[in-house]
Design a protein around this motif. Structure first.
Motif, PDB file in Angstrom:
ATOM      1  N   GLN A  81     -48.887  -6.111 -40.393  1.00  0.00           N
ATOM      2  CA  GLN A  81     -49.531  -7.304 -39.816  1.00  0.00           C
ATOM      3  C   GLN A  81     -48.708  -8.598 -40.787  1.00  0.00           C
ATOM      4  OE1 GLN A  81     -53.686  -7.720 -39.593  1.00  0.00           O
ATOM      5  NE2 GLN A  81     -53.806  -5.626 -38.535  1.00  0.00           N
ATOM      6  N   TYR A  83     -46.617  -8.848 -43.044  1.00  0.00           N
ATOM      7  CA  TYR A  83     -44.978  -8.760 -43.306  1.00  0.00           C
ATOM      8  C   TYR A  83     -44.376  -7.989 -42.084  1.00  0.00           C
ATOM      9  CZ  TYR A  83     -45.378 -10.507 -47.703  1.00  0.00           C
ATOM     10  OH  TYR A  83     -45.726 -11.247 -48.938  1.00  0.00           O
ATOM     11  N   ALA A  84     -45.052  -8.103 -40.853  1.00  0.00           N
ATOM     12  CA  ALA A  84     -44.549  -7.607 -39.695  1.00  0.00           C
ATOM     13  C   ALA A  84     -42.946  -7.699 -39.362  1.00  0.00           C
ATOM     14  CB  ALA A  84     -45.609  -7.923 -38.443  1.00  0.00           C
ATOM     15  N   GLU A  85     -42.857  -9.082 -39.260  1.00  0.00           N
ATOM     16  CA  GLU A  85     -41.265  -9.438 -38.820  1.00  0.00           C
ATOM     17  C   GLU A  85     -40.361  -8.686 -39.887  1.00  0.00           C
ATOM     18  OE1 GLU A  85     -38.554 -13.203 -38.915  1.00  0.00           O
ATOM     19  OE2 GLU A  85     -40.813 -13.669 -39.137  1.00  0.00           O
ATOM     20  N   GLN A  86     -40.552  -9.027 -41.180  1.00  0.00           N
ATOM     21  CA  GLN A  86     -39.700  -8.260 -42.330  1.00  0.00           C
ATOM     22  C   GLN A  86     -39.519  -6.537 -42.040  1.00  0.00           C
ATOM     23  OE1 GLN A  86     -41.760 -10.600 -43.243  1.00  0.00           O
ATOM     24  NE2 GLN A  86     -40.907 -11.610 -44.998  1.00  0.00           N
ATOM     25  N   THR A  87     -40.790  -6.066 -41.817  1.00  0.00           N
ATOM     26  CA  THR A  87     -40.693  -4.829 -42.055  1.00  0.00           C
ATOM     27  C   THR A  87     -40.282  -4.353 -40.677  1.00  0.00           C
ATOM     28  OG1 THR A  87     -43.131  -4.554 -41.214  1.00  0.00           O
ATOM     29  CG2 THR A  87     -42.678  -4.674 -43.476  1.00  0.00           C
ATOM     30  N   ARG A  88     -40.403  -4.726 -39.552  1.00  0.00           N
ATOM     31  CA  ARG A  88     -39.847  -4.532 -38.193  1.00  0.00           C
ATOM     32  C   ARG A  88     -38.250  -4.109 -38.454  1.00  0.00           C
ATOM     33  NH1 ARG A  88     -41.565  -8.168 -34.627  1.00  0.00           N
ATOM     34  NH2 ARG A  88     -43.747  -7.694 -35.215  1.00  0.00           N
ATOM     35  N   ARG A  89     -37.801  -5.087 -39.135  1.00  0.00           N
ATOM     36  CA  ARG A  89     -36.206  -5.023 -39.369  1.00  0.00           C
ATOM     37  C   ARG A  89     -35.833  -3.839 -40.381  1.00  0.00           C
ATOM     38  NH1 ARG A  89     -35.160 -10.434 -41.601  1.00  0.00           N
ATOM     39  NH2 ARG A  89     -33.029  -9.610 -41.617  1.00  0.00           N
TER      40      ARG A  89
END
Lengths: 239, 302
Positions: A81, A83-89
């Motif tokens: 949640q 750090y969702a944006e970074q971890t998705r990449r």
């Protein structure tokens, strides 16, 4: 605590493939105390990797100081949640924590690729801020009642249960002349306590089925169940 | 023959020691390994010969194979078995195998740590300690394995153990010796001793233990060896006087000198023990001289 030491940067770099996007995760408890994966070291690792051309998409150390990475629900929330944006990449996660923490990240990311950034070396006592020492081997069958609380499975190089071998020299271990013989430590402690009679009884061989891997502990507020190859043992904390 | 029979007869038991070769035994029966040749030198002067088990954690020919080899050549072996490289299954299996192959004497030890040897990255086993090993061997004699299962045709071997009189504090080492006796140890060999005071304190504290003890002696070949042992060999200390005396003669005369020194030492202490265990480290040919200096009749051994 789980003592950890960072792997050399050259070894970590070998784990990462060209173009791989890496997210760095530290631990705010044990690895923080070991300076192997606290907030400072995690930020520094991100910078060290970036300097060497690695594509670091982000980094974090879940929770406030004292929070363990191995607390799955919290780590999952932070990675999925906050750090969702970074971890998705991210193609992979470099974990600066112990082996339990590495597995926690696998669970928290629903199975992402992970890299160990540390070697997990032992469970220890934080004797001082700069000194962590091992006094327990996590064997699953504690024998230290008759040794004054000093563990022969840990302090004796040969894990002898019925007294010393013949190898000690002037009270020092045959394996390392800089380190005291564990049995001399046990003997001197019990002598000072006036409890040498504790050493008289024969100690049977360990049940290594309790030291089998992997083990599991099922806990509730009222009882706990230790599961190993020796079977399931449930103990109440109420009676 | 079980050497406990000799102790029971009141004989002063003399044993020697050889280390198996680093390598295999030749298929050509005319080629004997060096350890067999050393044992041959000894055989007329000793009752039995210890065969070490990957001594100092240096990988070698197995002690059981070498023990059987000596037995086939008419030399009585004492098969040394350590806890370092075998778990309880392997230890029991090797004890059954030893008896099945004709071995009558075993010496049950913890074993030097792997860090002292040539395979430092190996996994140390130490599943049992020497007290537990002795008790388990006694159990096999009584017809059951360590888990309580009955076994066929229980082995009947003399169970020996070791003790280090140099250990400080000595009382802690003797606590373990008592446990070994309670577990079933029938005779003891000591670690090498050079110091008269160490001998006397040890004897005073163990004479009521009621088990035969052989005084252990290691040939001191040179002053360099004394310094090396003080630095590197666990549990042995060589006093200055010994090092100075062996260094006082030319190299060519050292063998003779070493035999004389060792013989004198044994002579001073032999009446306090039930035997002597001589570790000649290859200088097996001077063992008769040592015994002569010690005033021990060579014929007594045969």
């Amino acid at each position: 605590m789980h003592a950890t030491i960072q792997k050399p940067i050259t070894e970590i770099l070998r784990f990462i493939r060209p173009g791989e996007k890496v997210f760095v995760v530290g631990c705010n408890n044990c690895a923080w105390k070991c300076h192997s994966g606290g907030p400072d070291e995690t930020k520094a690792m991100a910078e060290r990797l970036t300097r060497r051309g690695v594509d670091v998409v982000g980094y974090t150390v879940p929770g406030p100081q004292g929070m363990s990475l191995c607390k799955l629900d919290h780590t999952r929330k932070v990675l999925q949640q906050d750090y969702a944006e970074q971890t998705r990449r991210a193609d992979s996660f470099l974990v600066l924590g112990c082996g339990q923490g590495v597995h926690t990240v696998i669970d928290a990311t629903d199975g992402a690729m992970v890299h160990p950034g540390c070697d997990t070396i032992f469970g220890g006592e934080t004797v001082s801020e700069s000194d962590i020492q091992e006094f327990c081997s996590l064997c699953g069958e504690c024998v230290i009642e008759y040794t004054g609380g000093l563990c022969p499975m840990t302090l004796c190089s040969k894990q002898l249960l019925n007294g010393p071998c013949g190898g000690a020299e002037k009270g020092m271990c045959e394996v390392d002349p800089e380190r005291p013989c564990g049995w001399v430590l046990i003997y001197e402690r019990l002598r000072k306590l006036g409890r040498l009679e504790l050493l008289d009884a024969y100690q049977p061989p360990k049940d290594h089925a309790k030291w089998s891997r992997p083990r599991r502990l099922e806990v509730s507020p009222f009882e706990a169940t230790f599961c190993s190859q020796a079977g399931r043992v449930t103990v109440s904390n109420q009676d | 023959m079980k050497i406990t029979k000799l102790f029971q007869r009141g004989e002063f038991v003399i044993t020697g020691e050889v280390g198996p070769i680093k390598g295999a035994v030749s298929r050509d029966w005319r080629v004997s390994p060096s350890c067999a040749q050393e044992a041959w030198h000894l055989q007329d002067f000793v009752h039995a010969v210890n065969v070490t088990d990957n001594q100092s954690a240096v990988m070698r020919l197995g002690s059981l194979a070498a023990s059987v080899g000596l037995k086939q050549r008419g030399i009585e072996p004492i098969f040394q078995l350590t806890c370092r490289d075998r778990n309880r299954i392997a230890l029991q299996s090797d004890l059954l195998t030893a008896y099945s192959l004709g071995i009558d004497n075993v010496l049950l030890l913890t074993g030097d740590h792997i860090q002292l040897g040539d395979h430092k990255s190996a996994k140390p086993v130490f599943d049992l300690d020497s007290v537990q090993l002795i008790r388990m061997a006694k159990g096999l004699q009584a017809g059951h394995d360590i888990t309580g299962h009955d076994i066929e045709n229980p082995p009947d071997m003399a169970l020996g153990a070791v003790v280090n009189p140099n250990f400080e504090p000595l009382d802690l080492q003797l606590l373990k010796m008592r446990k070994k006796i309670d577990a079933g140890a029938e005779f003891f060999q000591t670690q090498a001793v050079y110091d008269d005071r160490v001998v006397d304190e040890f004897v005073a504290k163990t004479e009521k233990f009621g088990r035969p003890i052989q005084l252990g002696v290691v040939m001191l070949k040179s002053p360099q060896m004394g310094a090396f042992m003080n630095r590197n060999v666990s549990g042995i200390s060589v006093p200055r006087a010994w090092i100075d005396e062996i260094g006082s003669v030319d190299k060519a005369d050292r063998k003779k000198k070493a035999a004389e020194m060792m013989g004198r030492f044994i002579a001073r202490h032999k009446d306090k023990f039930q035997g002597v265990h001589i570790m000649p480290l290859g200088w097996t040919d001077v063992v008769p001289e040592i015994l002569e200096h010690a005033g021990i009749s060579v014929a007594a051994a045969r």
